[in-house]
Structure formats: C-alpha cells, structure tokens
Design a protein around this motif. Structure first.
Motif, PDB file in Angstrom:
ATOM      1  N   UNK A 147       0.857  -1.189   0.000  1.00  0.00           N
ATOM      2  CA  UNK A 147       0.000   0.000   0.000  1.00  0.00           C
ATOM      3  C   UNK A 147       0.892   1.238   0.000  1.00  0.00           C
ATOM      4  N   UNK A 148       0.620   2.193  -0.878  1.00  0.00           N
ATOM      5  CA  UNK A 148       1.340   3.459  -0.884  1.00  0.00           C
ATOM      6  C   UNK A 148       2.584   3.482  -1.742  1.00  0.00           C
ATOM      7  N   UNK A 149       2.822   2.438  -2.495  1.00  0.00           N
ATOM      8  CA  UNK A 149       4.036   2.345  -3.303  1.00  0.00           C
ATOM      9  C   UNK A 149       4.132   3.475  -4.327  1.00  0.00           C
ATOM     10  N   UNK A 153       5.140  13.638   4.458  1.00  0.00           N
ATOM     11  CA  UNK A 153       5.852  12.367   4.549  1.00  0.00           C
ATOM     12  C   UNK A 153       4.960  11.232   5.047  1.00  0.00           C
ATOM     13  N   UNK A 154       4.146  11.501   6.072  1.00  0.00           N
ATOM     14  CA  UNK A 154       3.285  10.467   6.651  1.00  0.00           C
ATOM     15  C   UNK A 154       2.351   9.855   5.619  1.00  0.00           C
ATOM     16  N   UNK A 155       1.977  10.640   4.617  1.00  0.00           N
ATOM     17  CA  UNK A 155       1.046  10.154   3.601  1.00  0.00           C
ATOM     18  C   UNK A 155       1.744   9.366   2.502  1.00  0.00           C
ATOM     19  N   UNK A 156       3.072   9.343   2.498  1.00  0.00           N
ATOM     20  CA  UNK A 156       3.807   8.579   1.491  1.00  0.00           C
ATOM     21  C   UNK A 156       4.351   7.278   2.063  1.00  0.00           C
ATOM     22  N   UNK A 157       3.904   6.918   3.245  1.00  0.00           N
ATOM     23  CA  UNK A 157       4.355   5.692   3.913  1.00  0.00           C
ATOM     24  C   UNK A 157       4.029   4.470   3.067  1.00  0.00           C
ATOM     25  N   UNK A 158       4.980   3.580   2.930  1.00  0.00           N
ATOM     26  CA  UNK A 158       4.790   2.332   2.194  1.00  0.00           C
ATOM     27  C   UNK A 158       4.596   1.221   3.215  1.00  0.00           C
ATOM     28  N   UNK A 159       3.538   0.445   3.056  1.00  0.00           N
ATOM     29  CA  UNK A 159       3.281  -0.625   4.018  1.00  0.00           C
ATOM     30  C   UNK A 159       2.960  -1.926   3.297  1.00  0.00           C
ATOM     31  N   UNK A 160       3.226  -3.017   3.999  1.00  0.00           N
ATOM     32  CA  UNK A 160       2.922  -4.353   3.505  1.00  0.00           C
ATOM     33  C   UNK A 160       1.691  -4.835   4.259  1.00  0.00           C
ATOM     34  N   UNK A 161       0.724  -5.329   3.512  1.00  0.00           N
ATOM     35  CA  UNK A 161      -0.524  -5.777   4.118  1.00  0.00           C
ATOM     36  C   UNK A 161      -0.785  -7.245   3.811  1.00  0.00           C
ATOM     37  N   UNK A 162      -1.407  -7.918   4.774  1.00  0.00           N
ATOM     38  CA  UNK A 162      -1.819  -9.315   4.615  1.00  0.00           C
ATOM     39  C   UNK A 162      -3.258  -9.442   5.103  1.00  0.00           C
TER      40      UNK A 162
END
Length: 116
Positions: free
Chosen positions: A44-46, A57-66
């Motif tokens: 998410x956010x890539x 910056x907080x809105x450009x965070x890249x996260x991995x979701x499962x």
C-alpha cells in the motif's frame, strides 16, 4: 512495524497492515518473503513515494498488508527478516562497488552474487 486493526476486525479476510517499510525496496523485499511462504500480500502506498515533498511524509508511507487470518504466520516471517537484517552487515558489490542491504543475495545494480 505496526498492526492496524480498525473496523471489520471480526472479518478474517480484510487487509491489515503488517509492516511499515522505510522505502519501496524494503517493502518489496518483505513482500517477496511473505509471498514465498504462500501468503497473499499487497503493498500500500508504493506509488505515493514519487510525491514525497509534494505531500506530507506520513502520507507517502509504504506498508505491507496481509489478510487478518494470515497475520500470525506472516509475523513469524517478519521476525526472522528483522533478526537477519539486524545481525548481518550491509555489503559492497565487488563488481560495481554498489552498496547493498544485508538481506540481498545479489547486487541490486549489476546482479552479481554476494560473496560471503
């Protein structure tokens, strides 16, 4: 690393954030480890990384979701990744002198195999 369970916490098939990565590269490493264990995941956010500077910056965070139902198994993989990341030093490619993270087996730039 932060688990964000908001609404639909009773639903085992909703996406939860498993890991907040420093960048796209790290997110894709974690995604690859999780996928190799047969666990479906997404990043998410890539695409927002290119907007860094234009949006906070907080809105450009890249996260991995499962999926929530796979969280426990995915966290075990994540713990192993973090232990390896902390214990192994980064390395410099002997072929192109590029700096590579400790979890890379091949140079990201020229694909030379890591010499241990």
């Amino acid at each position: 690393m932060q688990n964000i369970n908001t609404e639909n916490s009773h639903n085992a098939f909703h996406w939860i954030t498993l890991y907040k990565a420093d960048n796209n590269l790290e997110a894709n490493i974690v995604k690859g480890l999780i996928l190799s264990a047969g666990i479906e995941c997404q990043i998410q956010g890539e695409m927002l990384q290119g907007a860094l500077g234009e949006i906070p910056f907080e809105q450009t965070q890249v996260s991995v979701q499962v999926y929530a139902i796979k969280e426990r198994h995915a966290r075990e993989i994540l713990v192993n990744y973090q232990q390896v990341k902390q214990s192994a030093p980064d390395w410099v490619c002997p072929n192109c002198n590029e700096h590579n993270g400790s979890t890379f087996d091949f140079c990201w730039s020229c694909e030379t195999l890591k010499n241990d």
